[in-house]
Scaffold this active site. Structure first.
Site, PDB file in Angstrom:
ATOM      1  N   VAL A 187       1.058  -1.149  -0.095  1.00  0.00           N
ATOM      2  CA  VAL A 187      -0.277  -0.107  -0.015  1.00  0.00           C
ATOM      3  C   VAL A 187       0.685   1.111   0.072  1.00  0.00           C
ATOM      4  O   VAL A 187       2.079   1.011   0.196  1.00  0.00           O
ATOM      5  CB  VAL A 187      -0.842  -0.015   1.317  1.00  0.00           C
ATOM      6  CG1 VAL A 187      -2.092  -0.782   1.047  1.00  0.00           C
ATOM      7  CG2 VAL A 187      -0.333  -0.043   2.526  1.00  0.00           C
ATOM      8  N   SER A 188       0.383   2.409  -0.478  1.00  0.00           N
ATOM      9  CA  SER A 188       1.377   3.406  -0.501  1.00  0.00           C
ATOM     10  C   SER A 188       1.547   4.229   0.565  1.00  0.00           C
ATOM     11  O   SER A 188       2.479   4.986   0.891  1.00  0.00           O
ATOM     12  CB  SER A 188       0.414   4.699  -1.389  1.00  0.00           C
ATOM     13  OG  SER A 188       0.399   3.869  -2.751  1.00  0.00           O
TER      14      SER A 188
END
Length: 133
Positions: A8-9
């Site tokens: 995930v970012s």
């Protein structure tokens, strides 16, 4: 060995859904990062690439989890293929990295991931329209 990779970012995002997908796919060891897909210096991805060996499989929930940059995606795929490691994407089951067409398919999907990233970065505003003050 079947390795799973999730990403995930940001720290505010949750990896649970991706990890659930990898569990269902039968991973034996998982690596995950909370960094942008445009960032190639991801510690856990680097560790995974170092550990994977001939005959292993790397699975990830979707192609954009590995990278949002086409050139980087092709480099990762090429390096894994050269090491004898298979690469599978759960959302894009048509990709077979042992195929000669894999680079073409990866390039197209990598470009789509990069364009999606740009679209998401525009905060939902249609391309070409600017706010006036």
């Amino acid at each position: 060995m079947i390795y799973g990779y999730a990403r995930v970012s940001t720290n505010a995002q949750d990896l649970a859904a991706q990890i659930g997908q990898l569990e269902a796919a039968g991973y034996e060891r998982i690596f995950h990062d909370k960094l942008s897909g445009l960032n190639t210096d991801r510690p856990r991805l680097r560790k995974l690439l170092e550990e994977a060996a001939r005959g292993d499989i790397v699975i990830t929930p979707a192609i954009d989890r590995l990278s949002r940059d086409t050139a980087d995606l092709l480099t990762f795929a090429r390096d894994l293929k050269a090491a004898g490691v298979a690469l599978r994407y759960l959302a894009e089951l048509i990709i077979d990295t042992s195929s000669e067409l894999a680079d073409v398919v990866l390039a197209v999907l990598g470009l789509a991931a990069k364009l999606e990233h740009k679209r998401l970065g525009s905060a939902g505003r249609p391309a070409g329209r600017r706010r006036t003050g």
